[in-house]
Write an enzyme that holds these catalytic residues in place. Structure first.
Site, PDB file in Angstrom:
ATOM      1  N   PRO A  81       0.834  -1.214   0.000  1.00  0.00           N
ATOM      2  CA  PRO A  81       0.000   0.000   0.000  1.00  0.00           C
ATOM      3  C   PRO A  81       0.865   1.259   0.000  1.00  0.00           C
ATOM      4  O   PRO A  81       1.881   1.321   0.688  1.00  0.00           O
ATOM      5  CB  PRO A  81      -0.782  -0.113   1.319  1.00  0.00           C
ATOM      6  CG  PRO A  81      -0.719  -1.549   1.695  1.00  0.00           C
ATOM      7  CD  PRO A  81       0.570  -2.061   1.155  1.00  0.00           C
ATOM      8  N   GLU A  82       0.466   2.235  -0.789  1.00  0.00           N
ATOM      9  CA  GLU A  82       1.155   3.520  -0.836  1.00  0.00           C
ATOM     10  C   GLU A  82       0.220   4.585  -0.249  1.00  0.00           C
ATOM     11  O   GLU A  82      -0.822   4.261   0.307  1.00  0.00           O
ATOM     12  CB  GLU A  82       1.545   3.849  -2.291  1.00  0.00           C
ATOM     13  CG  GLU A  82       2.397   2.740  -2.928  1.00  0.00           C
ATOM     14  CD  GLU A  82       2.780   3.025  -4.380  1.00  0.00           C
ATOM     15  OE1 GLU A  82       2.846   4.209  -4.757  1.00  0.00           O
ATOM     16  OE2 GLU A  82       3.000   2.060  -5.126  1.00  0.00           O
ATOM     17  N   HIS A 138      -4.701 -15.740   9.276  1.00  0.00           N
ATOM     18  CA  HIS A 138      -3.769 -14.647   9.019  1.00  0.00           C
ATOM     19  C   HIS A 138      -4.029 -13.421   9.882  1.00  0.00           C
ATOM     20  O   HIS A 138      -3.369 -12.396   9.712  1.00  0.00           O
ATOM     21  CB  HIS A 138      -3.785 -14.271   7.540  1.00  0.00           C
ATOM     22  CG  HIS A 138      -3.367 -15.387   6.642  1.00  0.00           C
ATOM     23  ND1 HIS A 138      -2.188 -16.088   6.840  1.00  0.00           N
ATOM     24  CD2 HIS A 138      -3.973 -15.972   5.579  1.00  0.00           C
ATOM     25  CE1 HIS A 138      -2.086 -17.026   5.915  1.00  0.00           C
ATOM     26  NE2 HIS A 138      -3.157 -16.996   5.149  1.00  0.00           N
ATOM     27  N   ARG A 183       1.812 -12.080   5.007  1.00  0.00           N
ATOM     28  CA  ARG A 183       3.275 -12.121   4.909  1.00  0.00           C
ATOM     29  C   ARG A 183       3.968 -11.767   6.230  1.00  0.00           C
ATOM     30  O   ARG A 183       5.184 -11.915   6.348  1.00  0.00           O
ATOM     31  CB  ARG A 183       3.748 -11.159   3.811  1.00  0.00           C
ATOM     32  CG  ARG A 183       3.120 -11.406   2.433  1.00  0.00           C
ATOM     33  CD  ARG A 183       3.782 -12.544   1.691  1.00  0.00           C
ATOM     34  NE  ARG A 183       5.218 -12.335   1.482  1.00  0.00           N
ATOM     35  CZ  ARG A 183       5.749 -11.675   0.463  1.00  0.00           C
ATOM     36  NH1 ARG A 183       4.969 -11.114  -0.428  1.00  0.00           N
ATOM     37  NH2 ARG A 183       7.049 -11.557   0.335  1.00  0.00           N
ATOM     38  N   ARG A 230      21.423  15.778  -7.319  1.00  0.00           N
ATOM     39  CA  ARG A 230      21.226  14.331  -7.178  1.00  0.00           C
ATOM     40  C   ARG A 230      21.461  13.661  -8.530  1.00  0.00           C
ATOM     41  O   ARG A 230      20.854  14.023  -9.520  1.00  0.00           O
ATOM     42  CB  ARG A 230      19.808  14.025  -6.658  1.00  0.00           C
ATOM     43  CG  ARG A 230      19.497  14.657  -5.298  1.00  0.00           C
ATOM     44  CD  ARG A 230      20.360  14.111  -4.182  1.00  0.00           C
ATOM     45  NE  ARG A 230      20.128  12.712  -3.916  1.00  0.00           N
ATOM     46  CZ  ARG A 230      19.256  12.252  -3.008  1.00  0.00           C
ATOM     47  NH1 ARG A 230      18.530  13.095  -2.302  1.00  0.00           N
ATOM     48  NH2 ARG A 230      19.124  10.957  -2.807  1.00  0.00           N
TER      49      ARG A 230
END
Ligand code: ZN
Length: 274
Positions: free
Chosen positions: A2-3, A93, A112, A153
């Protein structure tokens, strides 16, 4: 993983279900390493406390308690949070569950097991805040700030966008989509971008994130909101996971390369080094 749009969607969906609720019991913990501090201390600090607000910083969900403490939750690869009947906590889970005073249960389902729940005091919360760059949807994120962050950068802009210290909350999906929208080749060195292109990227980041929030995020694997609903942003990707398909802008086939160990999708015709 998820972002920002997915975590924001989870926060918004949990808010009406959790704000005002008190935590009455640590009902389940079968993966102790996900908690900081360890269970006995954690339980002593949260049981009896009321959840006063739900927010987000970068990809962290923040549950403010009616004490000096904040529960900071990171979903990582596969975590999702649900508020539901206590019996559901028996699912294999679900590794962590808190009983609430309305008879329901806040549970963390994480196949996970990379997800984390940290209890932070004000110093810990300030450290989490300081570890991240500006929130891209807030006024503190400006083209001038982005220009400053990218100065000198040499790393590819695609890799730099994933650095949480530069801009908070962007992950692989939305970095790809923002660069496509801004017509910037993902291998362009960050410091080589002109002011015009940085302004364009700044706007593209906001556009992509706001569109994804409007569509409740992207459900590629097991991401769900706090009601268990899927997002639909995956139906609107322009380049992400679309190698070989035509660019929606110029019809050239989308290409896939690997940048900083992450799959990177771009149009070789309309995304340029400038
Ligand atoms: Zn194109």
């Amino acid at each position: 993983m998820p972002e920002l749009p997915e975590v924001e969607t989870v926060a918004r969906s949990l808010e009406p279900q959790l704000v005002g609720r008190a935590i009455v019991r640590l009902a389940k913990l079968d993966w102790p390493r996900m908690l900081t501090p360890p269970a006995p201390e954690f339980a002593a600090l949260v049981v009896g406390r009321r959840i006063e607000a739900i927010g987000r910083r970068a990809k962290w969900l923040l549950l403010s308690l009616d004490s000096a403490w904040t529960m900071a939750i990171h979903l990582r690869m596969s975590g999702h949070l649900l508020v539901t009947e206590p019996a559901a906590a028996a699912a294999p889970h679900v590794h962590f569950a808190l009983d609430l005073d309305d008879g329901r249960c806040l549970m963390f389902d994480d196949q996970r097991k990379f997800g984390r729940v940290h209890l932070l005091d004000p110093i810990g919360l300030a450290a989490l805040d300081a570890a991240h760059g500006p929130e891209p949807l807030m006024d503190t994120f400006t083209p001038a700030i982005l220009t400053e962050q990218l100065r000198d950068r040499r790393a590819p802009i695609k890799a730099l966008l994933l650095d949480q210290r530069l801009v908070a909350g962007i992950g692989n999906i939305y970095a790809n989509e923002a660069l496509w929208l801004a017509r910037i080749h993902p291998l362009t060195p960050g410091g080589a971008l002109t002011a015009d292109r940085i302004a364009c990227l700044h706007q593209a980041i906001r556009t992509v994130l706001m569109e994804a929030i409007a569509n409740q995020g992207s459900s590629l694997r097991n991401y769900r909101d706090g009601y268990g609903r899927r997002g639909t942003q995956q139906e609107h990707f322009n380049v992400y996971d679309r190698a070989g398909e035509p660019c929606p802008r110029c019809q050239m086939p989308i290409e896939r390369i690997v940048v900083a160990q992450r799959s990177t999708y771009f149009c070789p015709q309309c995304q340029t080094m400038g």
